[in-house]
Write a protein that holds these residues in place. Structure first.
Motif, short mmCIF file in Angstrom:
data_model
loop_
_atom_site.label_atom_id
_atom_site.label_comp_id
_atom_site.label_asym_id
_atom_site.label_seq_id
_atom_site.Cartn_x
_atom_site.Cartn_y
_atom_site.Cartn_z
N VAL A 48 2.62 -8.58 7.11
CA VAL A 48 1.84 -7.34 7.01
C VAL A 48 2.76 -6.12 7.11
O VAL A 48 2.63 -5.15 6.34
CB VAL A 48 0.76 -7.30 8.13
N ALA A 49 3.74 -6.18 8.02
CA ALA A 49 4.67 -5.06 8.18
C ALA A 49 5.49 -4.86 6.92
O ALA A 49 5.69 -3.73 6.46
CB ALA A 49 5.58 -5.32 9.37
N ALA A 50 5.97 -5.97 6.32
CA ALA A 50 6.77 -5.86 5.09
C ALA A 50 5.94 -5.29 3.96
O ALA A 50 6.41 -4.43 3.19
CB ALA A 50 7.30 -7.25 4.72
N LEU A 51 4.68 -5.75 3.85
CA LEU A 51 3.81 -5.22 2.80
C LEU A 51 3.56 -3.73 3.00
O LEU A 51 3.58 -2.93 2.04
CB LEU A 51 2.47 -5.97 2.78
N GLY A 52 3.34 -3.34 4.23
CA GLY A 52 3.12 -1.93 4.55
C GLY A 52 4.31 -1.08 4.17
O GLY A 52 4.17 0.01 3.58
N PHE A 53 5.49 -1.59 4.47
CA PHE A 53 6.71 -0.85 4.15
C PHE A 53 6.86 -0.72 2.63
O PHE A 53 7.23 0.34 2.11
CB PHE A 53 7.92 -1.57 4.75
N ALA A 54 6.55 -1.83 1.91
CA ALA A 54 6.66 -1.80 0.45
C ALA A 54 5.69 -0.79 -0.14
O ALA A 54 6.03 -0.03 -1.06
CB ALA A 54 6.38 -3.19 -0.11
N VAL A 55 4.46 -0.76 0.38
CA VAL A 55 3.47 0.21 -0.10
C VAL A 55 3.94 1.63 0.17
O VAL A 55 3.83 2.53 -0.68
CB VAL A 55 2.10 -0.06 0.56
N PRO A 106 4.03 7.52 -4.62
CA PRO A 106 4.82 8.69 -5.01
C PRO A 106 4.97 9.68 -3.86
O PRO A 106 4.04 9.90 -3.08
CB PRO A 106 4.00 9.32 -6.14
N LEU A 107 6.14 10.28 -3.80
CA LEU A 107 6.45 11.20 -2.71
C LEU A 107 5.51 12.40 -2.71
O LEU A 107 5.15 12.93 -1.66
CB LEU A 107 7.90 11.68 -2.86
#
Lengths: 132, 186
Positions: free
Chosen positions: A67-74, A79-80
């Protein structure tokens, strides 16, 4: 007679039933005994694999990491611009206002910018002639 | 592998070897099919070994029979559902042949056995038939107490009921079986 008062006849009957049952157990054929032995070996193998229990114990931690990795990827994929707040917009406006190029353009074609600012639809037919 | 784990594995092997044949016959009496009974006993052995091997060895017998009992109930539930589906699919005519045991197949092996073995096999068939006509709880209590030799407390744990219930079920089962099979059985 109650459940707690079993008489001799009951006990004699039970002994006979047990003997008959034991006889049927000892009469099991070799193939069936072999299959029971194989089943027992499988059971013992399953008991001798404690390492297989670790992944189960680690499942919650693994799920959290995923979940943490997915959150970081999202977070990285979004877009900034969507993270910019009102301060960023104000800075952008200031840049436009201070840029001499933008004001020069307005001076060259004031009618076009008046029309564009009026909110007239694109197909209204009232667009000024292309000066470009 | 440590010495303690090896000791436990040997003890578990001895325990399972001690109970497996009686467990098979008890399961076979309940489900009336040797292959299904073998599957049930194997499942019970695997579950005991994989989940409860670390428990004190003197608890294994009651735990094993509790697992076995649950497996038998699961099998009976599945069979009941399957029977209903087949009955619906075939317009109300279920395959009764699937339920009825073949008396020859159900009989224990008599290869090379003397007349006494034949008499014993017949007596066992009569006993199985009589057990099949008892209420399930009474048959369970009788088999666990008389065939497997569990004490009242172990039987109560295996059956998930009170010790008083075990005594009542066992007493009634003995009375009913005696009445049905007669004083001259076997």
């Amino acid at each position: 007679m109650s459940a707690g008062e079993r008489n001799d006849a009951d006990q004699a009957f039970e002994a006979k039933a047990t003997a008959v049952f034991e006889s049927s157990v000892s009469g099991l054929d070799g193939a069936t005994r072999s299959r029971l032995n194989q089943a027992r070996q499988r059971a013992l193998q399953s008991a001798a694999r404690p390492a297989l229990r670790w992944p189960r114990m680690l499942l919650p931690a693994g799920a959290m990491a995923t979940v943490a990795a997915l959150g970081f990827a999202v977070f990285l994929a979004v877009p900034l611009a969507s993270h910019r707040g009102p301060d960023a917009a104000a800075v952008e406006d200031a840049e436009i206002l201070t840029a001499s190029e933008g004001l020069d353009l307005y001076a060259e074609d004031p009618e076009f910018f008046e029309w564009a600012g009026s909110g007239a639809p694109a197909d209204a037919g009232s667009a000024p002639a292309d000066h470009g | 592998m440590t010495e303690g784990v090896l000791d436990q594995s040997r003890e578990l092997d001895r325990f399972l070897a001690d109970v497996e044949r009686r467990a098979l016959r008890i399961a076979e009496i309940a489900v009336r099919d040797r292959d299904d009974a073998l599957d049930i006993v194997q499942d019970a052995m695997i579950q005991l070994a994989s989940r409860y091997a670390g428990r004190p060895a003197d608890e294994w017998r009651a735990l094993f029979y509790r697992i076995l009992r649950n497996r038998i109930f699961d099998w009976q539930r599945r069979r009941k559902v399957r029977g209903r589906v087949i009955a619906w699919w075939t317009g109300g005519v279920a395959d009764e042949g699937d339920e009825a045991p073949d008396p020859i197949e159900a009989a224990p092996s008599l290869a090379g056995g003397p007349d006494a073995r034949l008499e014993s096999a017949e007596a066992m068939q009569q006993l199985e038939a009589a057990l099949g006509r008892l209420p399930a709880r009474q048959a369970e209590a009788f088999m666990l107490r008389s065939f497997e030799g569990l004490d009242v407390a172990e039987t109560a744990l295996a059956m998930g009921c009170s010790e008083g219930s075990v005594k009542t079920h066992h007493f009634r089962a003995t009375q009913a079986l005696r009445a049905e099979l007669g004083e001259h059985w076997p």
